[in-house]
Write an enzyme that holds these catalytic residues in place. Structure first.
Site, PDB file in Angstrom:
ATOM      1  N   LYS A 118       0.816  -1.215   0.000  1.00 42.97           N
ATOM      2  CA  LYS A 118       0.000   0.000   0.000  1.00 42.97           C
ATOM      3  C   LYS A 118       0.845   1.259   0.000  1.00 42.97           C
ATOM      4  CE  LYS A 118      -4.463  -1.252   2.010  1.00 42.97           C
ATOM      5  NZ  LYS A 118      -5.386  -0.883   3.100  1.00 42.97           N
ATOM      6  N   LYS A 201      -9.142 -11.430  -8.520  1.00 41.24           N
ATOM      7  CA  LYS A 201     -10.181 -11.452  -7.485  1.00 41.24           C
ATOM      8  C   LYS A 201     -11.327 -10.506  -7.847  1.00 41.24           C
ATOM      9  CE  LYS A 201      -9.748 -11.349  -2.727  1.00 41.24           C
ATOM     10  NZ  LYS A 201      -9.111 -11.177  -1.415  1.00 41.24           N
ATOM     11  N   LYS A 204     -14.081  -4.411  -5.717  1.00 39.09           N
ATOM     12  CA  LYS A 204     -14.882  -3.203  -5.824  1.00 39.09           C
ATOM     13  C   LYS A 204     -14.210  -2.168  -6.719  1.00 39.09           C
ATOM     14  CE  LYS A 204     -12.753  -1.095  -1.788  1.00 39.09           C
ATOM     15  NZ  LYS A 204     -11.902  -0.077  -2.414  1.00 39.09           N
TER      16      LYS A 204
END
Ligand code: TRP
Length: 342
Positions: A118, A201, A204
């Site tokens: 991240k 995967k 969203k």
């Protein structure tokens, strides 16, 4: 003062980041509902304090938190049985996290793959909160003395760190106060992949809305997305090993199995030899039957914000009955002078 045995208690958290989808449902929400049937005290948390480790628009964050709460309930979590909370309403999470910031070592945090992913190359510009994220997560769990934590594979390292924090705390202070939590890792079978690319995967953040089934989709949208899902030209195999190297086929069979609560082998025993032209309508019917009651209930709850806010307020009250004494004992152990009656 120090406990030596810990009663089973389940805790899990999800980030309120909007766009709940089938992957969240089968991979997390539905598993939480299965835990509920086991009659173990369970706490499920919308981790709004974790969410702000990266920038969040305030109005969106409120909406996503309520939407996640609606999703929990629509999926079947009973707010009378399980405790549903948003993290910021139970202040002991952040208070214990500070203590754990002083237990965890910089080197431990630096090794976290989620931090490395991240923060990327621009780590100097990441928030301090993002670096400390795993200490807050350890506090979420340990402030309840939770013993079982259902999570995805990607959270395994954070749970190992949670154990390391518990062990170091117990060792440093010579107590047996925090339990060594058991991770309950989700199996690959419940990992739901994109409907457009079976190697990714379901997410969203995928730019293609057709890649996922949202918990806000109505029956028509659900059926349409399944009819359009990517497949290959071959018929379905009759055994699981025939799905190797066929990621899209495997994903649709996995989804069917998870929704029908069958094993992949049981599904293939029924549908082996069929073409997708026949299997997809079966899957679409099943998906609509299983998902549309959930999406309908979610939509109803989202119209009743008050109801959601009351559930969260009530949840945090029940949660604090657990967390306040544990935090107080922690403070006592580490040498903080505690309030007396005046
Ligand atoms: N880090 C978890 C995730 O991104 C969310 C989370 C926060 C969590 N606190 C937790 C999960 C405590 C389990 C237990 O998925």
């Amino acid at each position: 003062m120090t406990e030596t045995t810990f009663t089973p208690r389940v805790f899990s958290g999800i980030q309120p980041s909007g766009n709940l989808h089938l992957g969240n449902y089968l991979g997390a929400l539905k598993r939480f509902v299965d835990w509920q049937a086991k009659d173990v005290e369970s706490i499920y948390c919308m981790v709004d304090l974790h969410a702000i480790t990266v920038w969040q628009d305030p109005a969106d964050l409120k909406k996503s938190t309520r939407e996640l709460c609606a999703g929990f309930i629509a999926a079947g979590l009973d707010p009378e049985k399980s405790i549903l909370i948003n993290q910021s309403q139970v202040p002991e999470h952040a208070q214990l996290a500070w203590v754990f910031n002083c237990v965890a070592r910089m080197g431990w945090m630096q090794r976290m793959t989620q931090w490395k992913d991240k923060a990327g190359k621009n780590a100097q510009n990441a928030s301090l909160g993002l670096f400390a994220y795993p200490a807050l997560m350890a506090a979420d769990i340990l402030v309840y003395h939770a013993t079982h934590v259902p999570v995805g594979e990607d959270q395994k390292q954070h749970l190992e760190l949670t154990r390391d924090i518990a062990i170091k705390f117990n060792h440093d202070y010579g107590v047996n106060f925090f339990p060594e939590t058991e991770p309950v890792i989700e199996g690959a079978a419940t990992r739901v992949m994109s409907l457009r690319d079976g190697s990714k995967k379901m997410s969203k953040s995928d730019p293609s809305d057709a890649s996922r089934i949202n918990l806000t989709d109505d029956a028509d949208a659900i059926a349409k997305k399944i009819r359009k899902a990517k497949t290959d030209p071959e018929a379905l195999p009759s055994e699981a090993k025939g799905l190797e190297e066929r990621p899209e086929a495997r994903n649709l069979v996995n989804i069917y199995a998870a929704m029908a609560e069958m094993s992949v082998d049981q599904v293939l025993a029924e549908v082996g030899g069929k073409q997708f032209s026949e299997f997809k309508p079966m899957l679409a019917d099943l998906a609509v039957a299983k998902m549309s009651p959930i999406t309908t209930e979610m939509a109803r709850l989202m119209e009743n914000q008050d109801e959601i806010d009351k559930i969260l307020a009530r949840g945090s009250e029940r949660a604090r009955a657990i967390t306040a004494p544990i935090l107080s004992q922690t403070y006592d152990i580490i040498g903080m002078v505690r309030p007396v009656e005046v």
